[in-house]
Design a protein around this motif. Structure first.
Motif, short mmCIF file in Angstrom:
data_model
loop_
_atom_site.label_atom_id
_atom_site.label_comp_id
_atom_site.label_asym_id
_atom_site.label_seq_id
_atom_site.Cartn_x
_atom_site.Cartn_y
_atom_site.Cartn_z
N ALA A 20 13.88 3.48 -7.41
CA ALA A 20 14.36 2.47 -6.06
C ALA A 20 14.24 3.38 -5.19
O ALA A 20 13.81 2.33 -4.56
CB ALA A 20 15.51 3.33 -6.17
N LEU A 21 13.66 4.32 -5.11
CA LEU A 21 12.84 4.79 -4.28
C LEU A 21 11.29 4.40 -3.51
O LEU A 21 11.35 3.62 -2.65
CB LEU A 21 12.57 6.22 -3.69
CG LEU A 21 11.31 7.16 -2.70
CD1 LEU A 21 12.60 6.38 -1.25
CD2 LEU A 21 11.76 8.53 -2.92
N HIS A 22 10.67 4.36 -4.67
CA HIS A 22 8.93 3.69 -4.81
C HIS A 22 9.51 2.00 -4.93
O HIS A 22 8.53 1.68 -3.90
CB HIS A 22 9.05 3.79 -6.35
CG HIS A 22 7.35 3.77 -5.69
ND1 HIS A 22 6.57 5.17 -6.45
CD2 HIS A 22 6.96 3.24 -6.36
CE1 HIS A 22 4.54 4.51 -6.75
NE2 HIS A 22 5.07 3.16 -6.04
N LYS A 23 9.79 1.26 -5.25
CA LYS A 23 10.65 -0.31 -5.26
C LYS A 23 10.73 -0.70 -3.74
O LYS A 23 10.21 -1.51 -3.18
CB LYS A 23 11.23 -1.01 -6.67
CG LYS A 23 9.96 -0.03 -7.78
CD LYS A 23 11.10 -0.61 -8.95
CE LYS A 23 10.26 -0.61 -10.00
NZ LYS A 23 11.28 -0.44 -11.23
N SER A 24 12.03 0.58 -2.75
CA SER A 24 12.07 0.40 -1.95
C SER A 24 10.53 0.57 -0.71
O SER A 24 10.75 -0.58 0.21
CB SER A 24 13.31 1.35 -1.34
OG SER A 24 14.14 0.78 -2.10
N MET A 25 10.17 1.11 -0.85
CA MET A 25 9.50 1.57 -0.31
C MET A 25 8.25 0.49 -0.58
O MET A 25 7.81 -0.11 0.40
CB MET A 25 8.60 2.70 -0.36
CG MET A 25 9.07 4.33 -0.01
SD MET A 25 8.22 5.58 -0.09
CE MET A 25 8.28 5.57 -1.55
N ARG A 26 7.83 -0.17 -1.60
CA ARG A 26 6.95 -1.20 -1.93
C ARG A 26 6.93 -2.26 -1.52
O ARG A 26 6.30 -3.23 -1.24
CB ARG A 26 6.78 -1.22 -3.12
CG ARG A 26 5.46 -2.24 -3.88
CD ARG A 26 5.83 -2.03 -5.52
NE ARG A 26 4.21 -0.78 -6.07
CZ ARG A 26 5.17 -0.63 -6.95
NH1 ARG A 26 5.75 -1.30 -7.77
NH2 ARG A 26 3.94 0.20 -7.69
N ASN A 27 8.43 -2.65 -1.46
CA ASN A 27 8.80 -3.64 -0.71
C ASN A 27 9.31 -3.57 0.35
O ASN A 27 9.36 -4.44 1.33
CB ASN A 27 10.49 -4.16 -1.63
CG ASN A 27 10.59 -6.30 -1.65
OD1 ASN A 27 9.55 -6.48 -0.79
ND2 ASN A 27 11.83 -6.07 -0.85
N SER A 28 8.96 -2.93 1.14
CA SER A 28 8.08 -2.62 2.82
C SER A 28 10.09 -2.19 3.85
O SER A 28 10.22 -2.99 4.53
CB SER A 28 7.50 -3.77 3.53
OG SER A 28 6.70 -3.26 3.02
#
Length: 446
Positions: free
Chosen positions: A259-267
């Motif tokens: 969730a952390l990784h994909k939230s950062m990827r999604n800005s």
């Protein structure tokens, strides 16, 4: 006559972790990969063939305890030596004692806690005694021995990596504390398994923390006619936080880091900060998160903003220096920067494409012109022949080909148009155009 309680006994005044210190390998918790039946360290101990070694692992995993057990099992004299309070003078005195004991056939195990705190001169003072066999050195460190221990000393020691204890290890340890007479076995303690799991998660693989927390909860529990009762409210006071639903080795662990990784990827910076807080407040190791951020900086930001990697590495170092809870703001700094940075996965996809070719074409020879030629035979075999030194060229570019012949023309790196990578793409296209024009000119001249 007044009846004496459990807490009036002198033994009970010692900390629980001290009272329950394992005396045998059978009592020792965790590290099955080292001391389980048939494992290498277990065999060395059972066969009495131990030599100098380094125990590398996080706090509270039993480094000191294991050294004591080894000394007892091999009938060796055990000297506990602290790198924090000792210098070269103390080292020499201990070595003198060990050599004197050796004359009477007594082997000495010198245990050095936090050996990474010794400077080079102090570490070198051990060398002659380790080489002569006057002592068996067991050093304990929480730092990577490759960086913190002198190469000369490290080469004479076998390094064993001790892992953080699992939640299951800690639960078994706490159950033993509640039933063993050395612990709370003579008391009736009522504590739900759910609360023991809270302690295990809070302890983060540290047996000492788990036992200290359990002891605090029991000593402050509600005393009734039937025994001592530990409630959730009391335990939350003891650990100064609510225990969130989190298993650092289970599915929820991977769900949250995803969730952390994909939230950062999604800005999505707010979502990223929330997932970061969820992990930290549940007891996640901050350096684990920092390592993942370093990976993200190159995998998802890459050349679009090369400063992202510098920042992520700096944040890892900051977390290493000061730890939790202070380093939470450093991690928030990195998560915010990475979330808002321009994104490019060009480096990741470039490597994956190159890896595929590398695995399928492992035998492709290195072109002769870029081979090293340090010997006359290699020169006779034309190694390095035709090499073009880019720094001698006016444009710092040459037409020399560096890929194997069968891979000529392969493109792995495809710059995106994001952030700084747009300029990188322009530079790459200019280089390709220069090479194409000059190779064409060379062909016409031939």
């Amino acid at each position: 006559m007044e009846q004496q309680t459990f807490f009036d006994r002198p033994e009970a005044s010692r900390p629980l972790a001290s009272r329950l210190r394992p005396q045998t390998l059978e009592e020792f918790a965790g590290q099955e990969h080292l001391v389980g039946e048939g494992k290498i360290l277990r065999q060395l101990i059972d066969q009495d063939q131990i030599s100098s070694m380094i125990f590398w692992g996080p706090p509270g995993v039993g480094k000191t305890t294991l050294a004591r057990i080894i000394a007892g099992r091999t009938k060796s004299n055990f000297i506990d030596f602290s790198a924090v309070t000792s210098g070269i003078k103390e080292i020499r005195e201990v070595m003198r004692q060990a050599e004197e004991n050796g004359r009477f056939g007594e082997r000495t195990i010198l245990f050095v806690d936090e050996i990474h705190r010794f400077n080079k001169a102090q570490q070198d003072a051990f060398l002659p005694f380790v080489e002569k066999g006057s002592i068996i050195l067991i050093g304990a460190t929480t730092e990577n021995p490759s960086f913190e221990i002198n190469a000369a000393l490290l080469s004479r020691c076998k390094v064993f990596v001790l892992h953080a204890l699992t939640s299951e290890d800690l639960l078994r340890l706490m159950h033993r504390a509640l039933t063993d007479p050395r612990g709370f076995g003579e008391l009736r303690v009522f504590i739900a398994d759910e609360l023991l799991s809270m302690i295990a998660n809070f302890a983060n693989g540290d047996a000492r923390t788990a036992l200290n927390t359990l002891e605090m909860a029991v000593l402050n529990g509600e005393q009734g006619p039937d025994g001592i009762r530990v409630t959730r409210e009391l335990l939350e006071q003891c650990i100064s936080k609510k225990s969130l639903l989190y298993d650092k080795n289970g599915e929820e662990h991977y769900n949250l880091i995803s969730a952390l990784h994909k939230s950062m990827r999604n800005s999505d910076v707010d979502a990223a900060i929330y997932w970061l807080a969820r992990m930290l407040e549940a007891g996640e190791e901050p350096l684990y998160i920092a390592r993942r951020l370093i990976r993200f900086a190159s995998e998802d930001v890459g050349m679009a903003d090369s400063r992202a990697l510098e920042l992520a590495v700096s944040v890892y170092q900051a977390c290493h220096f000061i730890g939790m809870p202070e380093c939470s703001v450093h991690l928030t700094h990195a998560v915010t920067y990475l979330s808002l940075a321009p994104k490019s996965n060009a480096l990741y996809t470039a490597y994956e494409k190159a890896k595929k070719d590398a695995l399928e074409m492992l035998s492709e020879p290195v072109p002769l012109q870029i081979r090293n030629a340090p010997t006359r035979l290699m020169q006779q075999l034309h190694y390095g022949e035709g090499y073009q030194y880019a720094h001698d060229a006016p444009d710092k570019l040459t037409t020399m080909r560096c890929l194997p012949e069968k891979l000529e023309g392969r493109r792995y790196y495809e710059p995106s148009g994001q952030g700084s990578e747009a300029r990188v793409g322009e530079r790459l296209r200019a280089i390709e155009q220069w090479r194409a024009e000059h190779r064409e000119a060379e062909t016409r001249e031939k």
